[in-house]
Write an enzyme that holds these catalytic residues in place. Structure first.
Site, mmCIF file in Angstrom:
data_model
loop_
_atom_site.group_PDB
_atom_site.id
_atom_site.type_symbol
_atom_site.label_atom_id
_atom_site.label_comp_id
_atom_site.label_asym_id
_atom_site.label_seq_id
_atom_site.Cartn_x
_atom_site.Cartn_y
_atom_site.Cartn_z
ATOM 1 N N GLY A 149 -55.349 -11.249 -33.907
ATOM 2 C CA GLY A 149 -54.070 -11.174 -33.217
ATOM 3 C C GLY A 149 -53.015 -11.979 -33.951
ATOM 4 N N CYS A 150 -51.757 -11.700 -33.623
ATOM 5 C CA CYS A 150 -50.651 -12.361 -34.317
ATOM 6 C C CYS A 150 -50.589 -13.846 -33.968
ATOM 7 C CB CYS A 150 -49.332 -11.663 -34.003
ATOM 8 S SG CYS A 150 -49.016 -11.395 -32.244
ATOM 9 N N TYR A 151 -50.592 -14.156 -32.674
ATOM 10 C CA TYR A 151 -50.567 -15.571 -32.284
ATOM 11 C C TYR A 151 -51.790 -16.318 -32.835
ATOM 12 C CZ TYR A 151 -46.748 -14.886 -28.848
ATOM 13 O OH TYR A 151 -45.554 -14.630 -28.226
ATOM 14 N N THR A 153 -53.578 -15.804 -35.486
ATOM 15 C CA THR A 153 -53.426 -16.063 -36.917
ATOM 16 C C THR A 153 -52.559 -17.296 -37.154
ATOM 17 O OG1 THR A 153 -53.703 -13.721 -37.482
ATOM 18 C CG2 THR A 153 -52.553 -15.104 -39.094
ATOM 19 N N SER A 154 -51.438 -17.351 -36.437
ATOM 20 C CA SER A 154 -50.510 -18.470 -36.649
ATOM 21 C C SER A 154 -51.062 -19.789 -36.136
ATOM 22 C CB SER A 154 -49.171 -18.170 -35.966
ATOM 23 O OG SER A 154 -49.277 -18.342 -34.564
#
Lengths: 346, 346, 346, 346
Positions: A149-151, A153-154
């Site tokens: 997921g994007c969150y 990963t960050s």
């Protein structure tokens, strides 16, 4: 010979981003892009930016027909819908990179708590969590990669090496994330209408966002024991980008340069992670359109807190760029191929 | 062997955009980037987006030292300041692509009316107006290319073939343009502060913008006789992009498809001009980050008016991308090299 | 005693804006706000900004029940839907200010050409076009006011006095308008999603926008003869505001100050029109949230063209503010009451 | 009789906002607005939005001349510059509301650690911290009110009542704030240029922002013992608004409704604090242009964390609106006068 790729569910933003990236990837041929809703329509009708670049039509999804036409498929359909599709594609002999959440959580119970029933539990063991900076070796051999997921990963990239070294308390971690609006997808929800979002700022799904267990799973792996943490997403009036600010308690006296060195050492072989010099902090506009994750480090001596700040483009390193990076690794290519365009600033 | 390039005045947005594009251009090596103000500083200090991609420092401008280090120079300094620099670089044996206005107007008097004194008039004859879609052959042989202004590029491309064919009245043309804020450069003027521009919209320099004579020069060439026209620029609260809407009177009964065919025919060999199908109109977000110029056509039968609408990225086709396109042509390369990244949407 | 007002169709942006303005209007009581979709729900659930300010619920529309509860109604429902509602409200004895297009065009044939069938043609004669700066006296006595469209308000106010004086050619007028996104309403159309609109700019409904005949009707009145003109709307990535740039041919030699004086003279008694000093031009951010229309004047001697530029807030002077101004006039109040808040800048 | 007000330093955003609010305040007359830089120039030249509303000129600052012309002064000059001005105005017999940081910190040493030398230490005792919801009684009698910072206002209001009740651990509080760009003032710094900020998002002054000691001072008062905390500001690409998300550890088992009740009870007499219903969270666009502070409450049972989220308009409740609220209290008026305009949404 070019790798033949299929994109299943190509009409959303992650589909469009796969098309943008793959269309100039020198080792790839896009042979099929499916869309239930837009089958038969030229792709450029939905993505006029790709006019003259991608000149094929959307088609209906048919696992049979893909057998001969593709070696690898990107599934960019919603979670729950992805499960059976992934099964069919694997059965048809394709490798699969799934951009949904369906195969990210190793524990089916956790999945079912947060998302709903899981109908392909036996595939969970075969799935590799597709964060190349951590699981590169496993990805090389994988047939099914669950693209993060994007969150997550960050959040995972800055914290993983720190937790692995036991430098901070694994309890009480706060992850405060801020995302651009494209993370909501190409939606017709009025909540994401321009006039609703512009000049606004808010938190949403406070303490209940589904990316929470994904972050916890990976950071638990890092520290070798289960942890729980706080994750709060916010909506930023910009199109692309996630900035994640995390707070954790330092267990030892360590200074910023040491932490920067630890991160740089860990990501030594990872060209897409840029650990910034002391005193510098990331800005989403410095990674826009690129596969980079920029990381900044601050130690607050007054409160003994470690603050890690990371920035990614949610559609690239947070989705389609990372998927292409995974494909490169699975296919034995240099992982940066097709992903070398610098960020678009300003 | 790589073409060695210098960028003179590399700290602004057009300089940064040259760096972004050239850094992944396979036939080019950037050997020198100058900045009076930032000499000695790493380029990535000013452009953190280029961290890890462009790892050299700004240096002082010295035409002598460039002789051995570069074959071609991009001058990205303000008008008036460009003149002597261009002269020195030519004298040092370099080819020059000048992004200022100093060599765009063939008539020194016109230049002096709109800009101020011209100290290098004898170079005006050697300069080729760098709009490749019209002057490709001349550019091939040029030593000095005057890279067009952003507004003129967006205004000339749709109107030139139409005027050349005599389809519209060359009198009374109205050009209503709308530009993103990056057109103002990397300025510290408070007029371009975020809170001043955001959620605002205005016309500026009404009837007195310096791009007027440049548009008139080229469109006069198209119709073979001097014309005057109305040009009104507006400021849009977005970073990149120009949309130009022009209005002209039809002299004959012609329908939209014929006009589209005329434009497509004219730009048959020009890969960066995309003439849209009937009923479709350009949007700046479909060309962002790319060298495309998208053109849409509408005939208003009620008022016998031709409406041409074009969209470009002001920093790419309106400046640095076009400069690289010119360089490719001057160096005998395929004109699309280094410029093939698709637009970044959304 | 307070004037009792009803808002029919209160869930959209114009409804919300009526609530915002009327809630602090000292002479008004809002007794009923209807919404088919949200009946029974607190208004603040849909407009959290009004929490603690407007504490009633949406209710179903019932003309019967309104008889006793309201003297005047604002109808903020879509065109076509407004017709029967307006009829019922008039029959129930209420005065009506209709924010739809249904009663703006005097000629039913023109309406039917652009919008569809008209079922209440006999009301067209009773309707007064609600542009107070021009029709103030008629509005005083009106029972049905057709509140002007947003684009027409911005286009008519600057041009009307000029055309009335015969200063410009009534043929060949070009009206190039640019609107913020709230003009599209509180829509769930994906075309107005944040990521679709942000950092984009485009023309739409080129030569076919329905506000064209409305502008033509009023400007024909001004010059005393039918005229046709060109009207092109554009979409600006901002929430509120319309800027309209018009071009017309001067028939006589007149300078900017004279034109400014003519406009100031015409709007002498109209507190919401601000004619700017010579050399100054409007910006949407200077009228945001207010009922002002700012007008700037430029004469281009080179091409003998008059350029008039106007700015309004599309939701205020372009819709709900103008409606309240009309109500004030109809009820014999000072027309500025409730509309005195300065624009919100920045 | 109207209260005569002076604004010292009226050319910035907080000055403009004072003008916007005071110009329609029924109990106030603005008699003097100073600006060193713009003395002699009409205010509307700098704030065209106020054309026709505020029709006086900027003048030079002269404490002598103010004696007869004003009872109360708002000082909107930078910190350090405010000190001597405040002294002179008090000596001249005026009441002062200072919008700088110079009199907010009771402890001169703390001030000097974060800001620089303090030349008016003896005034610190006379200054009242101007957060009316907490210090209303003291403000009534004050001659010098130190108007709170924007971030502190947003951070203190939600946390104060909770800390006062001892519900959370006073150690380890994390305050993650996000501000619109107008907080940087009407600056010519290129760092706040439109193209630099738009489509970006970043943290800044991480662990070193000067509002930290101000928040700590007030929250220490709340819990009766010194505390230190973490404060991280971020820059949001929007003009107005601050959203603050705070994280603190619950010391007891308490549910969301109880916490909401505690906050509502504490702010029972404070019309500008809106504590939202359970499950609702603030959005900056719901307070824009208003003096409201909206607060939302979330308890995370998994991690035993209290998350408080608040939204204000940084220029209103975070600066000029709060200053007018203070003035109302100091002058014995209803504290909401002049501040009743609803938020501007959308």
């Amino acid at each position: 010979m070019a790798i033949q790729c299929a994109i299943i569910g190509g009409s959303g933003y992650t589909g469009g981003e796969l098309l943008r990236i793959l269309s100039t990837h020198p080792g790839v041929e896009i042979t099929c892009v499916t869309s239930r809703k837009y089958a038969g329509m030229p792709i450029s009708a939905l993505f006029p930016s790709l006019r003259g670049i991608v000149d094929i039509n959307f088609e209906d999804y048919s696992p049979e027909s893909l057998k001969e036409r593709a070696q690898i498929a990107f599934t960019a359909v919603p979670h729950q819908a992805a499960m059976p599709v992934v099964r069919e594609l694997l059965d048809a002999g394709l490798k699969v990179i799934d951009l949904s959440a369906d195969f990210r959580l190793h524990d089916a119970d956790v999945y079912e708590n947060w998302y709903g029933e899981h109908s392909q539990k036996e595939l969970l063991e075969r799935a590799v969590y597709g964060l190349p900076e951590i699981y590169r070796e496993k990805i090389k051999a994988a047939e099914l990669v669950a693209n993060p997921g994007c969150y997550p990963t960050s959040a995972i990239l800055p914290l993983y090496p720190i937790l692995k070294r036991g430098i901070v308390d694994s309890n009480g971690i706060i992850i405060d994330s801020k995302s651009g609006v494209s993370g909501a997808g190409r939606t017709s929800s009025s909540a994401f209408g321009y006039s609703e979002v512009n000049e606004g700022f808010k938190a949403y799904k406070v303490c209940e966002h589904r990316h929470t267990p994904e972050i916890e799973q990976e950071l638990s792996m890092a520290c070798g024991a289960p942890l729980t943490l706080n994750f709060t997403p916010h909506l930023v009036p910009m199109t692309r980008g996630i900035l994640t600010t995390s707070y954790s308690k330092l267990k030892e006296d360590v200074d910023e340069q040491e932490l920067i060195d630890i991160l740089r050492d860990f990501y030594n072989e990872s060209p897409f992670v840029r650990v910034l010099d002391q005193g510098l902090f990331p800005d989403c506009h410095n990674v826009r359109g690129s596969n980079f994750c920029d990381i900044g480090v601050r130690v607050c001596k007054r409160t003994n807190t470690l603050i890690l700040i990371s920035a990614i483009d949610n559609l690239v390193k947070g989705a389609s760029g990372q998927a292409v990076q995974n494909m490169n690794i699975m296919e034995g290519l240099d992982e940066t191929i097709g992903l070398q365009s610098p960020p678009l600033f300003p």
